[in-house]
Design a protein around this motif. Structure first.
Motif, PDB file in Angstrom:
ATOM      1  N   ARG A   1      33.544 -25.376  19.906  1.00 56.29           N
ATOM      2  CA  ARG A   1      32.508 -24.623  19.198  1.00 56.29           C
ATOM      3  C   ARG A   1      31.787 -23.661  20.133  1.00 56.29           C
ATOM      4  N   ALA A   2      31.472 -22.471  19.586  1.00 53.28           N
ATOM      5  CA  ALA A   2      30.773 -21.463  20.379  1.00 53.28           C
ATOM      6  C   ALA A   2      29.257 -21.572  20.255  1.00 53.28           C
ATOM      7  N   ASP A   3      28.781 -22.309  19.244  1.00 53.14           N
ATOM      8  CA  ASP A   3      27.335 -22.369  19.003  1.00 53.14           C
ATOM      9  C   ASP A   3      26.651 -23.504  19.746  1.00 53.14           C
ATOM     10  N   ILE A   4      27.407 -24.277  20.510  1.00 53.48           N
ATOM     11  CA  ILE A   4      26.794 -25.350  21.303  1.00 53.48           C
ATOM     12  C   ILE A   4      27.359 -25.335  22.720  1.00 53.48           C
ATOM     13  N   ASN A   5      26.594 -25.918  23.636  1.00 52.86           N
ATOM     14  CA  ASN A   5      27.038 -26.112  25.018  1.00 52.86           C
ATOM     15  C   ASN A   5      27.157 -27.601  25.295  1.00 52.86           C
ATOM     16  N   LEU A   6      28.187 -27.979  26.036  1.00 52.66           N
ATOM     17  CA  LEU A   6      28.397 -29.375  26.407  1.00 52.66           C
ATOM     18  C   LEU A   6      28.312 -29.518  27.920  1.00 52.66           C
ATOM     19  N   THR A   7      27.468 -30.418  28.375  1.00 54.16           N
ATOM     20  CA  THR A   7      27.354 -30.727  29.807  1.00 54.16           C
ATOM     21  C   THR A   7      27.770 -32.174  30.006  1.00 54.16           C
ATOM     22  N   THR A   8      28.872 -32.380  30.704  1.00 53.17           N
ATOM     23  CA  THR A   8      29.420 -33.729  30.860  1.00 53.17           C
ATOM     24  C   THR A   8      28.504 -34.621  31.694  1.00 53.17           C
ATOM     25  N   LEU A   9      28.249 -35.824  31.190  1.00 53.21           N
ATOM     26  CA  LEU A   9      27.499 -36.836  31.932  1.00 53.21           C
ATOM     27  C   LEU A   9      28.449 -37.796  32.631  1.00 53.21           C
ATOM     28  N   PHE A  10      29.422 -38.295  31.905  1.00 50.08           N
ATOM     29  CA  PHE A  10      30.448 -39.133  32.512  1.00 50.08           C
ATOM     30  C   PHE A  10      31.629 -39.253  31.556  1.00 50.08           C
ATOM     31  N   THR A  11      32.757 -39.650  32.112  1.00 50.71           N
ATOM     32  CA  THR A  11      33.966 -39.877  31.328  1.00 50.71           C
ATOM     33  C   THR A  11      34.445 -41.295  31.585  1.00 50.71           C
ATOM     34  N   ASP A  12      34.785 -42.012  30.517  1.00 49.46           N
ATOM     35  CA  ASP A  12      35.327 -43.352  30.695  1.00 49.46           C
ATOM     36  C   ASP A  12      36.645 -43.500  29.941  1.00 49.46           C
ATOM     37  N   ARG A  13      37.361 -44.536  30.277  1.00 49.52           N
ATOM     38  CA  ARG A  13      38.696 -44.772  29.727  1.00 49.52           C
ATOM     39  C   ARG A  13      38.665 -45.990  28.814  1.00 49.52           C
ATOM     40  N   LEU A  14      39.398 -45.928  27.720  1.00 48.90           N
ATOM     41  CA  LEU A  14      39.465 -47.070  26.827  1.00 48.90           C
ATOM     42  C   LEU A  14      40.325 -48.172  27.428  1.00 48.90           C
ATOM     43  N   CYS A  15      39.879 -49.401  27.184  1.00 47.81           N
ATOM     44  CA  CYS A  15      40.549 -50.575  27.725  1.00 47.81           C
ATOM     45  C   CYS A  15      40.754 -51.619  26.645  1.00 47.81           C
ATOM     46  N   VAL A  16      41.614 -52.557  26.956  1.00 45.64           N
ATOM     47  CA  VAL A  16      41.721 -53.785  26.183  1.00 45.64           C
ATOM     48  C   VAL A  16      40.808 -54.802  26.860  1.00 45.64           C
ATOM     49  N   ILE A  17      39.844 -55.317  26.134  1.00 48.09           N
ATOM     50  CA  ILE A  17      38.969 -56.354  26.668  1.00 48.09           C
ATOM     51  C   ILE A  17      39.383 -57.661  26.009  1.00 48.09           C
ATOM     52  N   CYS A  18      39.802 -58.608  26.832  1.00 51.66           N
ATOM     53  CA  CYS A  18      40.365 -59.849  26.311  1.00 51.66           C
ATOM     54  C   CYS A  18      39.891 -61.033  27.156  1.00 51.66           C
ATOM     55  N   LEU A  19      40.192 -62.240  26.679  1.00 55.38           N
ATOM     56  CA  LEU A  19      39.878 -63.439  27.448  1.00 55.38           C
ATOM     57  C   LEU A  19      40.719 -63.480  28.719  1.00 55.38           C
ATOM     58  N   LYS A  20      40.165 -64.010  29.779  1.00 60.23           N
ATOM     59  CA  LYS A  20      40.888 -64.084  31.044  1.00 60.23           C
ATOM     60  C   LYS A  20      42.168 -64.912  30.934  1.00 60.23           C
ATOM     61  N   GLY A  21      42.204 -65.838  29.991  1.00 68.16           N
ATOM     62  CA  GLY A  21      43.388 -66.667  29.802  1.00 68.16           C
ATOM     63  C   GLY A  21      44.382 -66.097  28.812  1.00 68.16           C
ATOM     64  N   SER A  22      44.080 -64.921  28.271  1.00 72.42           N
ATOM     65  CA  SER A  22      44.973 -64.293  27.286  1.00 72.42           C
ATOM     66  C   SER A  22      46.218 -63.743  27.968  1.00 72.42           C
ATOM     67  N   PRO A  23      47.371 -63.729  27.259  1.00 71.92           N
ATOM     68  CA  PRO A  23      48.569 -63.100  27.823  1.00 71.92           C
ATOM     69  C   PRO A  23      48.337 -61.642  28.219  1.00 71.92           C
ATOM     70  N   LEU A  24      47.449 -60.939  27.506  1.00 72.14           N
ATOM     71  CA  LEU A  24      47.172 -59.531  27.811  1.00 72.14           C
ATOM     72  C   LEU A  24      46.495 -59.372  29.169  1.00 72.14           C
TER      73      LEU A  24
END
Length: 275
Positions: free
Chosen positions: A131-154
């Protein structure tokens, strides 16, 4: 005022001509203000007081001794990153009023364009970045993860591909959330589909369900350290790698007030120190 008496007389006559009203009754030896002049003096004194108050207030605003900052933020960010920022800002600038508008992700841009908020804090989507009508200033970027139990196969994987999730129960924020919008955009670009077993509205609900063994949560990597969940572990997702950018959203061509600008700076500093 550093004006001669003749200059003052000229100014008075110019005012009388402009207002078509006599301000002083004159004789060779005396000068007496008329009723109109007395009323004008009262109004002028009031204007001078107001002007001085305005001058004092504007100096205080510029020095961040007073003022107001009004911004919008999504509930997820308000829950996770905002408290620490507010604590620091309020401590450093106690005279500034902070007005928080917690809104859905679809309101982040409209509320800035309408002027209801000076800026928004939220996810920068693919559409908003174009969009040209707004400005974006990045604060931070994060990555999606699988959050699971420590004992899970994942939990045994260093990286998990989205396709691997098909054989495991998963939990995601529901459609309409900013996070789900990022996921759906990424899936569309990769020509894939993501259909979670459960959809919830809150991060806390998702993590609580994962802690009970109901499924793996699909959430940003920065969230897990913010919650007391020692039984859980985060594993990065790939194929595709899905990242989200958290940004300050402002209206193009509009400057922020001193208070708002300083709040953004404090936000950037706090996030940088926490990284």
């Amino acid at each position: 005022m550093h004006l001669t008496s003749s200059a003052v007389s000229l100014l008075i006559r110019q005012l009388e001509d402009t207002w078509n009203t006599r301000l002083f009754d004159r004789s060779t030896r005396s000068l007496h203000p008329t009723t109109a002049a007395e009323e004008a003096i009262v109004l002028a004194e009031r204007l001078l007081v107001d002007a001085e108050q305005l001058n004092t207030s504007m100096r205080a605003v510029a020095k961040l001794a007073q003022g107001r900052v009004r911004f919008a933020i999504t509930s997820s960010l308000a829950f996770t990153v905002l408290p620490a920022i507010l604590q620091r800002f309020s401590r450093e600038y106690p005279g500034i009023e902070v007005v928080i508008l917690d809104v859905g992700p679809d309101r982040l841009v409209p509320i800035v364009l309408s002027g209801e908020a000076e800026f928004s804090l939220g996810v920068a989507t693919v559409n908003s970045s174009k969009r040209a009508d707004i400005n974006l200033t990045t604060l931070f970027t994060d990555r999606l993860c699988v959050i699971c139990l420590k004992g899970s196969p994942l939990a045994s994987y260093k990286v998990i591909e989205w396709a691997q999730l098909a054989s495991h129960p998963t939990i995601s924020l529901r459609i309409g959330s900013d996070l789900r919008a990022v996921i759906n955009e990424a899936m569309a670009r990769a020509n894939r589909k993501f259909e979670p077993t459960y959809e919830v509205s809150l991060f806390t609900t998702s993590l609580a369900m994962t802690a009970r063994g109901l499924g793996a949560s699909i959430l940003p990597s920065h969230l897990l350290p913010m919650f007391d969940r020692p039984s859980l572990v985060a594993v990065p997702l790939a194929a595709p790698v899905v990242k989200r950018t958290i940004a300050v959203i402002t209206r193009s061509g509009r400057s922020l007030s001193p208070a708002a600008q300083r709040f953004v700076e404090v936000t950037q500093s706090a996030i940088s120190q926490a990284a």
